[in-house]
Design a protein around this motif. Structure first.
Motif, PDB file in Angstrom:
ATOM      1  N   THR A   1       0.822  -1.208   0.000  1.00  0.00           N
ATOM      2  CA  THR A   1       0.000   0.000   0.000  1.00  0.00           C
ATOM      3  C   THR A   1       0.861   1.265   0.000  1.00  0.00           C
ATOM      4  N   LEU A   2       1.864   1.295   0.875  1.00  0.00           N
ATOM      5  CA  LEU A   2       2.734   2.466   0.931  1.00  0.00           C
ATOM      6  C   LEU A   2       3.553   2.614  -0.343  1.00  0.00           C
ATOM      7  N   ALA A   3       3.931   1.485  -0.938  1.00  0.00           N
ATOM      8  CA  ALA A   3       4.683   1.538  -2.197  1.00  0.00           C
ATOM      9  C   ALA A   3       3.875   2.258  -3.270  1.00  0.00           C
TER      10      ALA A   3
ATOM     11  N   ASN B   1       9.727  -1.745   0.049  1.00  0.00           N
ATOM     12  CA  ASN B   1       9.785  -3.183  -0.220  1.00  0.00           C
ATOM     13  C   ASN B   1       9.891  -3.943   1.095  1.00  0.00           C
ATOM     14  N   ALA B   2       9.816  -5.246   1.012  1.00  0.00           N
ATOM     15  CA  ALA B   2       9.969  -6.080   2.213  1.00  0.00           C
ATOM     16  C   ALA B   2      10.822  -7.294   1.882  1.00  0.00           C
ATOM     17  N   VAL B   3      11.582  -7.729   2.860  1.00  0.00           N
ATOM     18  CA  VAL B   3      12.298  -9.003   2.792  1.00  0.00           C
ATOM     19  C   VAL B   3      11.531  -9.994   3.657  1.00  0.00           C
TER      20      VAL B   3
ATOM     21  N   MET C   1      12.274  -1.354  -8.313  1.00  0.00           N
ATOM     22  CA  MET C   1      11.508  -2.262  -7.464  1.00  0.00           C
ATOM     23  C   MET C   1      10.806  -1.485  -6.362  1.00  0.00           C
ATOM     24  N   THR C   2       9.517  -1.661  -6.263  1.00  0.00           N
ATOM     25  CA  THR C   2       8.759  -1.167  -5.125  1.00  0.00           C
ATOM     26  C   THR C   2       7.519  -2.035  -4.960  1.00  0.00           C
ATOM     27  N   GLY C   3       7.098  -2.226  -3.711  1.00  0.00           N
ATOM     28  CA  GLY C   3       5.968  -3.093  -3.430  1.00  0.00           C
ATOM     29  C   GLY C   3       6.292  -4.573  -3.521  1.00  0.00           C
ATOM     30  N   THR C   4       7.570  -4.903  -3.581  1.00  0.00           N
ATOM     31  CA  THR C   4       8.007  -6.300  -3.706  1.00  0.00           C
ATOM     32  C   THR C   4       8.159  -6.948  -2.334  1.00  0.00           C
ATOM     33  N   ILE C   5       7.688  -8.189  -2.214  1.00  0.00           N
ATOM     34  CA  ILE C   5       7.946  -9.000  -1.030  1.00  0.00           C
ATOM     35  C   ILE C   5       8.988 -10.024  -1.456  1.00  0.00           C
ATOM     36  N   LEU C   6      10.231  -9.791  -1.083  1.00  0.00           N
ATOM     37  CA  LEU C   6      11.358 -10.599  -1.559  1.00  0.00           C
ATOM     38  C   LEU C   6      11.589 -11.781  -0.628  1.00  0.00           C
TER      39      LEU C   6
END
Length: 256
Positions: free
Chosen positions: A176-178, A189-191, A242-247
């Motif tokens: 959402t924030l992305a 993004n998130a790891v 890259m934005t909004g990615t869950i890596l």
């Protein structure tokens, strides 16, 4: 064929001249992330709820970090810190997290509230305080530490309803924030780590830890430095689109 410009490649990972704020950075994965980002050239702002952890952690850095005791569940304290720091950091890593493993029938209101407060409320409060400043400035990178448990329920550790719910929430906050801040030059993004050798996993009996390894295609738990490398990538210009990615960094666990 022209020669490869390795200087240009390395420059994308260089964080010199940038500042990174890490929550829950007093030990474990958070500390390793902070050390890695400093090695990449970033100035470090280290926060943790436990002042003793901060004092011990600060001694491990070649260059002394700024340290602040911070309870991420206290929105006023987060806002006060944002006002206190001279300039908004270029990078923020929302790493602070806790877990309470128990069947749902034995999960107390206090346990549920503690896990959601640290893992989810803390991410929101810190992102709101510092991410809004990044958006005003027109640049910034936020990396949230989620978990593969935000997407799946693991077989040997399925009695962590609050933890799983909190990490699923982190993933949606990240996306959402992305979307909200992309036009302002802020990437979020998130790891999502799998099972990592840390203080948290060290509390479980050997037979459970061995089962986690057996169920992971790579046949082992991850190491904190492997999570830190993924954060470094997301914090750097190497991930500029890259934005909004869950890596996922899970040794292949979620591929089964």
């Amino acid at each position: 064929m022209p020669p490869i410009d390795r200087t240009s490649i390395h420059r994308k990972f260089d964080l010199s001249g940038k500042t990174a704020l890490i929550t829950g950075g007093g030990r474990g994965i958070g500390l390793q992330i902070a050390l890695t980002l400093q090695q990449a050239g970033a100035g470090i702002i280290l926060t943790d709820a436990d002042g003793s952890h901060l004092a011990e952690a600060a001694d491990q850095f070649p260059l002394k970090p700024q340290v602040y005791q911070l309870d991420v569940t206290n929105s006023k304290a987060v806002g006060d810190l944002a006002a206190k720091i001279a300039s908004c950091p270029d990078i923020m890593v929302n790493n602070a997290g806790v877990s309470r493993a128990a069947p749902t029938s034995q999960t107390t209101d206090e346990d549920w509230r503690t896990v959601l407060s640290v893992n989810l409320d803390g991410v929101f409060y810190c992102s709101r305080a510092f991410g809004c400043l990044m958006a005003q400035r027109g640049s910034g990178a936020i990396a949230n530490i989620s978990s593969m448990c935000g997407e799946i329920v693991t077989r040997q550790q399925s009695v962590v309803t609050a933890y799983n719910a909190s990490k699923a929430g982190v993933n949606m906050v990240t996306k959402t924030l992305a979307c909200e801040w992309a036009r302002f030059g802020v990437r979020v993004n998130a790891v999502a780590p799998g099972f990592v050798q840390s203080e948290m996993t060290g509390k479980y009996p050997d037979e459970v830890v061995n089962a986690w390894s057996d169920q992971t295609p790579m046949g082992r738990l991850g190491q904190p430095h492997e999570i830190a490398s993924a954060v470094h990538f997301l914090a750097s210009d190497a991930s500029s689109y890259m934005t909004g990615t869950i890596l996922l960094v899970d040794g292949g666990y979620t591929c089964w």
